[in-house]
Design an enzyme around this catalytic site. Structure first.
Site, PDB file in Angstrom:
ATOM      1  N   LEU A 311      39.941 -30.997  44.186  1.00  0.00           N
ATOM      2  CA  LEU A 311      39.770 -30.513  43.118  1.00  0.00           C
ATOM      3  C   LEU A 311      40.811 -30.827  42.306  1.00  0.00           C
ATOM      4  CD1 LEU A 311      39.282 -26.605  44.210  1.00  0.00           C
ATOM      5  CD2 LEU A 311      40.148 -28.753  45.861  1.00  0.00           C
ATOM      6  N   ASP A 312      40.634 -30.647  41.180  1.00  0.00           N
ATOM      7  CA  ASP A 312      41.426 -30.054  39.803  1.00  0.00           C
ATOM      8  C   ASP A 312      41.729 -28.993  40.238  1.00  0.00           C
ATOM      9  OD1 ASP A 312      43.226 -30.761  37.594  1.00  0.00           O
ATOM     10  OD2 ASP A 312      41.937 -29.851  36.260  1.00  0.00           O
ATOM     11  N   LYS A 313      43.137 -28.834  39.738  1.00  0.00           N
ATOM     12  CA  LYS A 313      43.530 -27.468  39.256  1.00  0.00           C
ATOM     13  C   LYS A 313      43.724 -26.221  38.275  1.00  0.00           C
ATOM     14  CE  LYS A 313      48.248 -26.910  38.261  1.00  0.00           C
ATOM     15  NZ  LYS A 313      48.117 -25.434  37.343  1.00  0.00           N
ATOM     16  N   LYS A 491      44.557 -39.969  40.579  1.00  0.00           N
ATOM     17  CA  LYS A 491      43.016 -39.396  40.593  1.00  0.00           C
ATOM     18  C   LYS A 491      42.467 -40.225  41.253  1.00  0.00           C
ATOM     19  CE  LYS A 491      44.316 -34.682  38.129  1.00  0.00           C
ATOM     20  NZ  LYS A 491      43.604 -34.325  37.001  1.00  0.00           N
ATOM     21  N   VAL A 508      35.703 -32.099  42.312  1.00  0.00           N
ATOM     22  CA  VAL A 508      35.347 -30.322  41.471  1.00  0.00           C
ATOM     23  C   VAL A 508      36.664 -31.203  40.867  1.00  0.00           C
ATOM     24  CG1 VAL A 508      35.451 -28.494  41.551  1.00  0.00           C
ATOM     25  CG2 VAL A 508      35.220 -29.081  43.349  1.00  0.00           C
TER      26      VAL A 508
END
Length: 615
Positions: A311-313, A491, A508
């Site tokens: 997941l991204d931040k 990514k 996500v």
């Protein structure tokens, strides 16, 4: 065709009529009027058989041998050998099962309507004479101009043609900070105008915008079958004629028409054919009511198998709401300096200013009297005499304010943590260095822990931010690995590497910057809401971007897959047991058909549990 349409529109009436005639026949029989009871049962059997036979005939005209054909032959045979009670009961159960299935589908599809309530229903349209007229969204066409005031929801997708302001786009893009909008910028339906006033030229409205696409997406998803459902359809296509052939052979060899008819009835794979689709529709409908949009049954199955979550931040793990993260005081007490800073920022609508004012209030810092401030573009705020400065280090340097090593260290520390830095200088002396950032979602820790309990084995943060900021956030969360300072292409490589190692990856992200990774992962989850990119790229879209919703999505996917498998076991197990019972002589037409049709009701009822499931 018209007759079938009438039958489909009156399923409940037909099932009720046949059921009522069966009960009436039993009552008359109990009163010892056997002939009348038999006549009533025949009437019930005929009324029940006609709509089923009509559907079987329509299927035959389309060169399809359907379940209805098996039931029709069985019921006609039962009526022919003097067993009208079998025909009446069989058709009642079959029709009643149809009614329950229809109600289940209707109930799940009604959940989609809840999503539309989130969309703006009206907009203020600018008229040629300069006045504004409240207009329904459906009546707004491309090119019309609408006006949005502070706190209002942007009602259309469009381009800003006048005004400036900050929009909160977290619900759409997952962007943490308010986005400044000026002439020529694009805005999205569903976002909120935090400050300023905008005049927007419409590019899309109504069904063509976010929420129109969402409704269409859910409806398509409910119609799209999972792999197991497609397999079952193919299986039934060959299974049905096989049962017909076997029943004919059994009838010819045994010369027992009743046995052949019973085999036809008990061999119908009704529960098998209904079980998977109804579970799929119920699960997707239940998800939609919780703001979770699945793109079909295959998506549900894929998410259920996911064991690695990447997941991204920004905008995913964080809330998107700005808050003070760090405060370093110099040359005096922090509270006194906070009072001065809050007084200066009080008149500003900038998100950083709001966060500072709120923080000062929480700390009980009393605002002091300060002169009027002027905005210096790209620098910050300054009083006319230059005695009060609020902004970045460049602003202080330009006003000959000395910046000590301690101040430089405080600024660097805040920046390394990913904070936006605000410096206060009072009469040539630095008083405060304040770090402001979006904060971790309150439900992040509990939500990620729930995902691990649900079967996700590994959670990885992939972010373009610096490693210090990323590791600071990950330290208090159940995150197994942090990969920082990544470009979008990197990514994608991280996702591919995990897949190559055998992981089933769910990624996500916000659906825009993370689109490549969303598309590469086994299952892409857009946690930023319903932008066009998220709808196009993500396999699952979370209209409510919360970790609770994400854990619900995984739980519902696993629950739907589990119910589907349960229904298959129930269906296949019932047919096997009934045929074995028939061979050993302990199952007959009446009891066998009751159990068979009961299995259909059972799989429908089992699927309906998903509608009330608390994920």
């Amino acid at each position: 065709m018209k007759l079938n349409l009438w039958f489909n529109q009156h399923k409940q009436l037909l099932a009720g009529t046949v059921g009522g005639l069966v009960l009436l026949s039993w009552l008359i029989g109990f009163l010892k009027f056997d002939t009348a009871a038999l006549v009533v049962m025949y009437v019930g059997g005929v009324i029940g058989t006609v709509p089923i036979a009509s559907r079987a005939w329509s299927a035959l005209r389309n060169k399809t041998i359907s379940i209805e054909l098996l039931v029709t032959i069985a019921c006609i045979g039962a009526l022919g050998i003097g067993e009208p009670n079998e025909a009446a009961i069989v058709t009642f159960l079959f029709l009643f099962g149809d009614v329950l299935e229809e109600r289940t589908l209707a109930k799940t599809r009604s959940a989609v309507k809840d999503l539309t309530e989130m969309a703006p229903q009206q907009a203020d349209v600018l008229q040629p004479d300069g006045t504004l007229e409240a207009t329904d969204i459906d009546d707004i066409d491309e090119g019309m101009q609408v006006v949005v005031r502070p706190g209002g929801q942007v009602p259309v997708d469009g381009i800003v043609v006048a005004g400036t302001g900050d929009t909160l786009e977290a619900v759409i893009t997952g962007e943490a900070k308010p986005v400044a909008k000026v002439k020529g910028d694009e805005v999205f339906a569903g976002t909120t105008l935090d400050s300023g006033t905008l005049t927007i030229e419409t590019t899309a409205a109504g069904d063509d915008t976010t929420f129109g696409q969402i409704v269409e997406l859910v409806e398509e998803a409910q119609d799209a079958q999972a792999p197991v459902a497609r397999f079952i359809d193919k299986f039934a296509k060959y299974y049905t004629p096989a049962v017909l052939v076997i029943a004919i052979i059994v009838g010819l060899v045994s010369r027992d028409i009743s046995l052949a008819i019973t085999m036809l009835v008990l061999g119908c794979p009704g529960a098998l054919v209904i079980g998977a689709p109804v579970a799929n529709v119920a699960g997707i409908g239940r998800a939609a009511s919780s703001g979770i949009l699945f793109k079909g049954g295959a998506t549900v199955a894929s998410l259920a198998k996911a064991d690695t979550l990447m997941l991204d931040k920004t905008g995913t793990i964080t809330t998107g709401k700005m808050a003070v993260h760090s405060v370093a005081a110099f040359n005096g007490t922090a509270n006194d300096a906070l009072g001065t800073l809050a007084a200066i920022e009080a008149g500003s609508v900038h998100p950083l200013a709001k966060a500072i004012v709120q923080y000062a209030a929480d700390k009980g810092a009393a605002e002091t009297s300060v002169p009027d401030m002027e905005t210096i573009k790209g620098r910050g705020l300054a009083s006319a005499d230059g005695q009060y400065l609020v902004g970045n280090a460049r602003l202080l340097t330009e006003h000959d304010v000395a910046i000590s090593a301690d101040v430089t260290a405080a600024v660097s520390a805040a920046q390394e943590a990913g904070d936006s830095v605000v410096i206060l200088a009072d009469h040539g002396v630095v008083r405060l260095v304040v770090g402001v950032n979006d904060i971790v979602r309150p439900d992040a820790a509990a939500g990620l822990a729930a995902l691990k309990r649900a079967g996700v084995k590994k959670i990885v943060m992939l972010t373009g931010d610096n490693r210090t900021a990323a590791e600071r956030i990950a330290a208090d969360l159940p995150i197994d690995e942090v990969q920082a300072e990544l470009l979008p292409a990197e990514k994608v490589e991280a996702v591919k590497k995990a897949q190559a190692a055998g992981a089933q990856v769910a990624f996500v992200g916000d659906g825009i910057n993370d689109a490549p990774a969303l598309a590469t992962a086994d299952i892409g989850v857009g946690m930023g809401g319903g932008t066009a990119v998220a709808l196009d790229t993500a396999d699952v879209v979370l209209v409510r971007p919360q970790f609770e919703t994400l854990s619900q999505a995984v739980s519902l996917a696993r629950g739907t897959t589990s119910v589907t498998m349960q229904n298959i076991i129930i269906a296949v197990g019932t047919v096997v047991l009934l045929l074995l019972g028939l061979l050993v002589g302990i199952v007959h037409m009446g009891s066998g058909m009751f159990v068979h049709e009961a299995s259909i009701l059972l799989v429908i009822g089992n699927a309906m549990r998903l509608l009330k499931r608390r994920a």
